[in-house]
Write an enzyme that holds these catalytic residues in place. Sequence first.
Site, PDB file in Angstrom:
ATOM      1  N   SER A  18       0.873  -1.289  -0.106  1.00 48.18           N
ATOM      2  CA  SER A  18       0.064  -0.109  -0.043  1.00 48.18           C
ATOM      3  C   SER A  18       0.744   1.245   0.016  1.00 48.18           C
ATOM      4  O   SER A  18       2.324   1.066   0.229  1.00 48.18           O
ATOM      5  CB  SER A  18      -0.953   0.015   1.074  1.00 48.18           C
ATOM      6  OG  SER A  18      -0.287   0.140   2.407  1.00 48.18           O
ATOM      7  N   ARG A  40       3.653  -7.920   4.137  1.00 47.15           N
ATOM      8  CA  ARG A  40       2.934  -9.003   4.643  1.00 47.15           C
ATOM      9  C   ARG A  40       1.730  -9.634   3.854  1.00 47.15           C
ATOM     10  O   ARG A  40       1.356 -10.734   3.931  1.00 47.15           O
ATOM     11  CB  ARG A  40       2.407  -8.747   6.170  1.00 47.15           C
ATOM     12  CG  ARG A  40       3.766  -8.757   6.940  1.00 47.15           C
ATOM     13  CD  ARG A  40       3.431  -8.064   8.553  1.00 47.15           C
ATOM     14  NE  ARG A  40       2.528  -6.639   8.397  1.00 47.15           N
ATOM     15  CZ  ARG A  40       2.158  -6.088   9.420  1.00 47.15           C
ATOM     16  NH1 ARG A  40       2.185  -6.452  10.714  1.00 47.15           N
ATOM     17  NH2 ARG A  40       1.549  -4.909   9.218  1.00 47.15           N
ATOM     18  N   ASP A  65       7.705 -10.567   6.730  1.00 45.02           N
ATOM     19  CA  ASP A  65       7.635  -9.589   7.739  1.00 45.02           C
ATOM     20  C   ASP A  65       9.101  -8.858   8.042  1.00 45.02           C
ATOM     21  O   ASP A  65       9.838  -9.889   8.075  1.00 45.02           O
ATOM     22  CB  ASP A  65       7.065 -10.208   8.939  1.00 45.02           C
ATOM     23  CG  ASP A  65       6.873  -9.239   9.990  1.00 45.02           C
ATOM     24  OD1 ASP A  65       7.496  -8.295  10.554  1.00 45.02           O
ATOM     25  OD2 ASP A  65       5.845  -9.400  10.971  1.00 45.02           O
ATOM     26  N   VAL A  66       9.257  -7.682   7.828  1.00 49.16           N
ATOM     27  CA  VAL A  66      10.479  -7.081   8.187  1.00 49.16           C
ATOM     28  C   VAL A  66      11.043  -7.571   9.591  1.00 49.16           C
ATOM     29  O   VAL A  66      12.367  -7.007   9.470  1.00 49.16           O
ATOM     30  CB  VAL A  66      10.623  -5.675   7.835  1.00 49.16           C
ATOM     31  CG1 VAL A  66      10.131  -5.286   6.489  1.00 49.16           C
ATOM     32  CG2 VAL A  66       9.839  -4.711   8.888  1.00 49.16           C
ATOM     33  N   TYR A 157       7.120   6.948  17.024  1.00 50.77           N
ATOM     34  CA  TYR A 157       7.130   7.070  15.488  1.00 50.77           C
ATOM     35  C   TYR A 157       8.292   7.828  15.050  1.00 50.77           C
ATOM     36  O   TYR A 157       9.290   7.827  14.435  1.00 50.77           O
ATOM     37  CB  TYR A 157       5.992   7.440  14.710  1.00 50.77           C
ATOM     38  CG  TYR A 157       6.007   7.838  13.242  1.00 50.77           C
ATOM     39  CD1 TYR A 157       6.227   6.744  12.509  1.00 50.77           C
ATOM     40  CD2 TYR A 157       6.383   8.893  12.636  1.00 50.77           C
ATOM     41  CE1 TYR A 157       6.425   6.690  11.113  1.00 50.77           C
ATOM     42  CE2 TYR A 157       6.397   9.067  11.314  1.00 50.77           C
ATOM     43  CZ  TYR A 157       6.382   8.141  10.431  1.00 50.77           C
ATOM     44  OH  TYR A 157       6.569   8.126   9.153  1.00 50.77           O
ATOM     45  N   LYS A 161      12.041   7.226  13.364  1.00 49.94           N
ATOM     46  CA  LYS A 161      12.576   8.169  12.201  1.00 49.94           C
ATOM     47  C   LYS A 161      13.793   8.925  12.450  1.00 49.94           C
ATOM     48  O   LYS A 161      14.637   8.652  11.317  1.00 49.94           O
ATOM     49  CB  LYS A 161      11.536   8.911  11.516  1.00 49.94           C
ATOM     50  CG  LYS A 161      10.140   7.904  10.848  1.00 49.94           C
ATOM     51  CD  LYS A 161      10.847   7.076   9.766  1.00 49.94           C
ATOM     52  CE  LYS A 161       9.785   6.652   9.018  1.00 49.94           C
ATOM     53  NZ  LYS A 161       9.996   5.663   7.831  1.00 49.94           N
ATOM     54  N   VAL A 190       1.222  12.538   3.400  1.00 47.72           N
ATOM     55  CA  VAL A 190       0.722  11.953   2.173  1.00 47.72           C
ATOM     56  C   VAL A 190      -0.586  11.219   2.145  1.00 47.72           C
ATOM     57  O   VAL A 190      -0.949  10.703   3.266  1.00 47.72           O
ATOM     58  CB  VAL A 190       1.758  11.061   1.304  1.00 47.72           C
ATOM     59  CG1 VAL A 190       2.883  12.015   0.940  1.00 47.72           C
ATOM     60  CG2 VAL A 190       2.262  10.144   1.903  1.00 47.72           C
TER      61      VAL A 190
HETATM   62  N1  NAP Z   1       1.843   8.632   5.003  1.00 56.82           N
HETATM   63  C1  NAP Z   1       2.541   9.593   5.424  1.00 56.82           C
HETATM   64  O1  NAP Z   1       1.938  10.781   5.500  1.00 56.82           O
HETATM   65  C2  NAP Z   1       4.037   9.487   5.607  1.00 56.82           C
HETATM   66  C3  NAP Z   1       4.787  10.529   6.196  1.00 56.82           C
HETATM   67  C4  NAP Z   1       6.006  10.604   6.301  1.00 56.82           C
HETATM   68  C5  NAP Z   1       6.512   9.267   6.122  1.00 56.82           C
HETATM   69  N2  NAP Z   1       5.943   8.179   5.679  1.00 56.82           N
HETATM   70  C6  NAP Z   1       6.727   6.951   5.675  1.00 56.82           C
HETATM   71  O2  NAP Z   1       6.312   6.417   4.379  1.00 56.82           O
HETATM   72  C7  NAP Z   1       6.186   4.954   4.416  1.00 56.82           C
HETATM   73  C8  NAP Z   1       5.226   4.008   3.973  1.00 56.82           C
HETATM   74  O3  NAP Z   1       4.190   4.438   4.860  1.00 56.82           O
HETATM   75  P1  NAP Z   1       2.832   4.693   3.884  1.00 56.82           P
HETATM   76  O4  NAP Z   1       2.362   6.156   4.306  1.00 56.82           O
HETATM   77  O5  NAP Z   1       2.713   4.151   2.640  1.00 56.82           O
HETATM   78  O6  NAP Z   1       1.771   3.887   4.839  1.00 56.82           O
HETATM   79  P2  NAP Z   1       0.901   2.242   4.578  1.00 56.82           P
HETATM   80  O7  NAP Z   1       0.222   2.460   3.192  1.00 56.82           O
HETATM   81  O8  NAP Z   1       0.039   1.941   5.920  1.00 56.82           O
HETATM   82  O9  NAP Z   1       2.119   1.457   3.965  1.00 56.82           O
HETATM   83  C9  NAP Z   1       2.941   0.731   5.099  1.00 56.82           C
HETATM   84  C10 NAP Z   1       3.530  -0.325   4.280  1.00 56.82           C
HETATM   85  O10 NAP Z   1       4.558  -1.016   5.401  1.00 56.82           O
HETATM   86  C11 NAP Z   1       4.040  -2.369   5.423  1.00 56.82           C
HETATM   87  N3  NAP Z   1       4.441  -3.093   6.634  1.00 56.82           N
HETATM   88  C12 NAP Z   1       3.892  -2.480   7.971  1.00 56.82           C
HETATM   89  N4  NAP Z   1       4.496  -3.313   8.762  1.00 56.82           N
HETATM   90  C13 NAP Z   1       5.276  -4.282   8.177  1.00 56.82           C
HETATM   91  C14 NAP Z   1       5.834  -5.577   8.594  1.00 56.82           C
HETATM   92  N5  NAP Z   1       5.917  -6.035   9.970  1.00 56.82           N
HETATM   93  N6  NAP Z   1       6.675  -6.308   7.651  1.00 56.82           N
HETATM   94  C15 NAP Z   1       6.410  -5.758   6.628  1.00 56.82           C
HETATM   95  N7  NAP Z   1       5.691  -4.902   5.896  1.00 56.82           N
HETATM   96  C16 NAP Z   1       5.178  -4.142   6.848  1.00 56.82           C
HETATM   97  C17 NAP Z   1       2.440  -2.372   5.055  1.00 56.82           C
HETATM   98  O11 NAP Z   1       2.086  -3.735   4.573  1.00 56.82           O
HETATM   99  P3  NAP Z   1       1.394  -5.075   5.501  1.00 56.82           P
HETATM  100  O12 NAP Z   1       0.445  -4.578   6.146  1.00 56.82           O
HETATM  101  O13 NAP Z   1       0.875  -5.657   4.282  1.00 56.82           O
HETATM  102  O14 NAP Z   1       2.674  -5.523   5.790  1.00 56.82           O
HETATM  103  C18 NAP Z   1       2.470  -1.383   4.038  1.00 56.82           C
HETATM  104  O15 NAP Z   1       2.805  -1.991   2.836  1.00 56.82           O
HETATM  105  C19 NAP Z   1       6.707   4.436   5.857  1.00 56.82           C
HETATM  106  O16 NAP Z   1       8.106   4.370   6.171  1.00 56.82           O
HETATM  107  C20 NAP Z   1       6.456   5.952   6.465  1.00 56.82           C
HETATM  108  O17 NAP Z   1       7.124   6.054   7.727  1.00 56.82           O
HETATM  109  C21 NAP Z   1       4.793   8.257   5.427  1.00 56.82           C
END
Ligand code: NAP
Length: 327
Positions: A18, A40, A65-66, A157, A161, A190
Amino acid sequence: MARQDLMGKVAIVTGASSGVGWQSAVRLGEAGVKLCVTARRVEALEKLRLQLLERGIECIAVPGDVTIQGDVDQVVRECLAHYGRVDILVNDAGVQSYGLFDELPWEHITRIFDINCFGFMRFARAVLPHFRARGSGHILNIQSMLSKGSAPLLSAYSASKHATLGWAKSLELELMGTGIQVSNVLVPSVDSNMFAHAPTMFGLAPKPVPPTYDVDVVARAVVRCAMRPGRTIVPVFLQGKLMLWLNELFPWVGKAIMGQWGARMQMREEPVTRPEGNLFHAIPQGVGPHGPVPPTPLWKRISATAGLAALVGGLVLSVAGLARAAR
Ligand SMILES: NC(=O)c1ccc[n+]([C@@H]2O[C@H](COP(=O)([O-])OP(=O)(O)OC[C@H]3O[C@@H](n4cnc5c(N)ncnc54)[C@H](OP(=O)(O)O)[C@@H]3O)[C@@H](O)[C@H]2O)c1
């Protein structure tokens, strides 16, 4: 920092079921990269793989799973077995949990570090022997504006980071002269599913600190970084470069705003019961790039930029005026 042609390169993208990971895989694939995607959720990865294949983009999906070393090794092993190489690691998988620091369950804090920080390190250690043997490779980390800044309710969080950015900066120095590059993309808010996945201690649905950008802004930055590795990119102005300057020059402004309204800014008037979210187990909802909170319209971002620019300009003029008066 020579420009690299991405055609035929191979990338592992974590967190690809996602949000940022999904869209980064799509954009890298469009640039000619062959993909190994992981997360996952098996069905979500399969959906992405089929979408990419339909567009002629080669992709394998290896669930894992990471936080599990065996899973991480398996992803790298299958990527090498299929493609014979890996050129880029996009470290993306991440989670968050909303709550006051002293009310967050301890298991949330350690789990956030295990995924956001140790997950990045596990994957880096799994690809590094291969990179070192070839004398090239690229570790591209999806960071956050909270790798440098701070927000209430997201202390664990933000700490994870900050730690990951510190690790990445040190790794970059260790790898100088080896042909292996380290990059970071500092992500603003985002429109991903992160807010629909995160646990909350407040009984209200979390939302990103505004303004919110389209997840594609980050995916395109990932491609730019893949082409010119070795950089730390801040892909947006308002919730990116301007915030960093503001925090550097007038740290009390951000502190006053976030201290006063930061918690309220991050909650929607929508009741939810989500004590664990996706921390310990994946949740089936929220497949694909976009989540429930749409990006902030451009006109609102422009008005906010103009307002903040006026504030910064006013502050600079006041400081200059005071300095002149003191002379
Ligand atoms: N969204 C924001 O506003 C934002 C802002 C700053 C930084 N970020 C960074 O962007 C990155 C992606 O986040 P996102 O916004 O795209 O959120 P997201 O849609 O929730 O995606 C997170 C991803 O991480 C995977 N994940 C979570 N736990 C995991 C585990 N134990 N093992 C393997 N995969 C795992 C999830 O997949 P599964 O559940 O299928 O495992 C999912 O694919 C993150 O590093 C986040 O810190 C996001």
